[in-house]
Design an enzyme around this catalytic site. Structure first.
Site, PDB file in Angstrom:
ATOM      1  N   SER A  99     -13.627  72.497  -9.547  1.00  0.00           N
ATOM      2  CA  SER A  99     -13.606  73.283 -10.781  1.00  0.00           C
ATOM      3  C   SER A  99     -14.538  72.632 -11.785  1.00  0.00           C
ATOM      4  O   SER A  99     -14.553  71.401 -11.917  1.00  0.00           O
ATOM      5  CB  SER A  99     -12.190  73.363 -11.348  1.00  0.00           C
ATOM      6  OG  SER A  99     -12.151  74.181 -12.499  1.00  0.00           O
ATOM      7  N   HIS A 113     -18.088  78.499 -16.463  1.00  0.00           N
ATOM      8  CA  HIS A 113     -16.959  77.994 -15.672  1.00  0.00           C
ATOM      9  C   HIS A 113     -17.142  78.460 -14.236  1.00  0.00           C
ATOM     10  O   HIS A 113     -17.584  79.583 -13.984  1.00  0.00           O
ATOM     11  CB  HIS A 113     -15.641  78.547 -16.234  1.00  0.00           C
ATOM     12  CG  HIS A 113     -14.504  78.520 -15.258  1.00  0.00           C
ATOM     13  ND1 HIS A 113     -14.094  79.655 -14.575  1.00  0.00           N
ATOM     14  CD2 HIS A 113     -13.703  77.513 -14.834  1.00  0.00           C
ATOM     15  CE1 HIS A 113     -13.082  79.344 -13.785  1.00  0.00           C
ATOM     16  NE2 HIS A 113     -12.826  78.058 -13.913  1.00  0.00           N
ATOM     17  N   HIS A 152     -24.935  88.122 -13.284  1.00  0.00           N
ATOM     18  CA  HIS A 152     -24.170  89.086 -12.485  1.00  0.00           C
ATOM     19  C   HIS A 152     -24.894  89.452 -11.193  1.00  0.00           C
ATOM     20  O   HIS A 152     -24.244  89.638 -10.150  1.00  0.00           O
ATOM     21  CB  HIS A 152     -23.861  90.331 -13.310  1.00  0.00           C
ATOM     22  CG  HIS A 152     -22.640  90.196 -14.155  1.00  0.00           C
ATOM     23  ND1 HIS A 152     -21.400  90.568 -13.713  1.00  0.00           N
ATOM     24  CD2 HIS A 152     -22.464  89.701 -15.410  1.00  0.00           C
ATOM     25  CE1 HIS A 152     -20.500  90.322 -14.660  1.00  0.00           C
ATOM     26  NE2 HIS A 152     -21.127  89.799 -15.701  1.00  0.00           N
ATOM     27  N   HIS A 182      -4.075  88.479 -27.126  1.00  0.00           N
ATOM     28  CA  HIS A 182      -3.711  88.400 -28.537  1.00  0.00           C
ATOM     29  C   HIS A 182      -4.908  88.627 -29.448  1.00  0.00           C
ATOM     30  O   HIS A 182      -4.735  88.865 -30.646  1.00  0.00           O
ATOM     31  CB  HIS A 182      -3.069  87.041 -28.841  1.00  0.00           C
ATOM     32  CG  HIS A 182      -3.962  85.869 -28.586  1.00  0.00           C
ATOM     33  ND1 HIS A 182      -4.370  85.499 -27.331  1.00  0.00           N
ATOM     34  CD2 HIS A 182      -4.529  84.983 -29.439  1.00  0.00           C
ATOM     35  CE1 HIS A 182      -5.145  84.432 -27.415  1.00  0.00           C
ATOM     36  NE2 HIS A 182      -5.266  84.102 -28.679  1.00  0.00           N
ATOM     37  N   ARG A 267      -3.143  65.677 -12.961  1.00  0.00           N
ATOM     38  CA  ARG A 267      -3.773  64.638 -13.775  1.00  0.00           C
ATOM     39  C   ARG A 267      -4.309  65.269 -15.062  1.00  0.00           C
ATOM     40  O   ARG A 267      -5.287  66.026 -15.047  1.00  0.00           O
ATOM     41  CB  ARG A 267      -4.897  63.976 -12.984  1.00  0.00           C
ATOM     42  CG  ARG A 267      -5.516  62.767 -13.660  1.00  0.00           C
ATOM     43  CD  ARG A 267      -6.453  62.066 -12.677  1.00  0.00           C
ATOM     44  NE  ARG A 267      -6.992  60.839 -13.240  1.00  0.00           N
ATOM     45  CZ  ARG A 267      -8.172  60.744 -13.846  1.00  0.00           C
ATOM     46  NH1 ARG A 267      -8.927  61.836 -13.989  1.00  0.00           N
ATOM     47  NH2 ARG A 267      -8.598  59.585 -14.304  1.00  0.00           N
TER      48      ARG A 267
END
Length: 307
Positions: A99, A113, A152, A182, A267
């Site tokens: 990741s 990300h 993309h 939210h 962790r």
């Protein structure tokens, strides 16, 4: 999820190599090698196993860049992993993956990300159940349509060999997943996201995961090379810090990977390396009409067909 025929050793070897390749490429681009932090959990701890975190802070291009590899096991799947699969609740598990989150210094250079992972759920007397997940998504502060199309298109190219239906399916999944309920806005311009994937069996599913992982540098580095040296000022850095606040909100409230790590006793330093180094919040702030900041909301923080 499907039958129990799989090869964890091959997956582990690929993931460790992927982490090294990406870390080397980012270090070469920034001019600063990424530090290495190897960690291990004891056999008596709640979460067993270990991993390696590659981290850069205060670089020329990247204000923070973190790439984590982990291979951990536990006695019971955490709620974030079993909520959609109640039949697997209480099973032991092994989870291994890579990741990364990269926070560039230049506000014109987007945050990114990427994650690829494999999970195996085990129960004595029953066949193990495995699945793959992953994806990548782009979060600009100032949007550029060329960057969005390139990102993309690269994602689509990575998936098309496995079926033309996968890119639109995984793109929609990404748009729906990386959404701040939210705030009623997307986190960024999306990309692709998939989970619980094992439909074609181990070999084909593993190939797809590798294709996504291998596509990352092709998807992101050309964007960094175009944007990292653009001039910017205090206004742009201030808006960057404000938008990074949204990143914090999503990761701590909604992100399944963050919740999985925290709920399973993972962790903490490695889990929270995705946090931006600087973020701020303002009460009821609104961008000036027709400003570049307003264009982010009107043109980019809404799901679009980029290819």
């Amino acid at each position: 999820m499907t039958d129990s025929t799989y090869d964890v050793t091959r997956v582990r070897t690929y993931l460790q190599g992927l982490q090294t390749r990406i870390a080397d490429a980012l270090g070469a681009l920034d001019g600063t090698p990424l530090a290495t932090d190897t960690w291990q959990r004891g056999p008596a701890e709640r979460l067993r196993g270990g991993g390696c975190t590659r981290i850069l802070e205060g670089g020329r291009v990247f204000e923070r860049a973190g790439i984590g590899f982990s291979d951990v096991a536990g006695d019971a799947l955490p709620p974030s992993a079993s909520a959609a699969r109640p039949q697997l609740a209480g099973r032991g598990f092994e989870a291994l993956g890579v990741s990364l989150v990269l926070h560039p210094r230049n506000p014109y250079c987007p945050t990114v990300h990427m994650n690829v992972r494999m999970l195996i759920a085990t129960k004595p007397g029953e066949a193990p159940v495995f699945w793959f997940g992953g994806g990548m998504d782009l979060t600009p502060v100032y949007g550029f349509e060329d960057d969005a199309r390139h990102f993309h298109q690269t994602c689509k190219d990575a998936l098309d060999p496995f079926g033309a239906e996968l890119y639109p399916r995984f793109k929609q999944w990404c748009d729906e997943y990386f959404f701040l309920k939210h705030r009623n806005e997307t986190r960024g311009i999306g990309g692709i996201f998939f989970d619980d994937f094992s439909e074609p069996g181990f070999e084909r599913s593993f190939d797809l995961m590798q294709s996504v992982g291998d596509a990352f540098l092709h998807a992101y580095l050309p964007i960094v090379e175009r944007r990292a040296e653009l001039p910017y000022g205090e206004r742009e850095r201030d808006f960057q810090a404000y938008r990074r606040g949204r990143y914090v909100e999503f990761n701590l409230v909604f992100d399944r990977g963050t919740l999985f790590g925290l709920q399973s006793g993972g962790r903490t330093e490695s889990i929270l390396m995705s946090m931006p180094p600087v973020a701020n919040w303002r009460y009821n702030w609104q961008p000036e009409p027709d400003s570049p900041e307003a264009r982010l909301y009107s043109d980019f923080l809404v799901p679009r067909d980029w290819v």
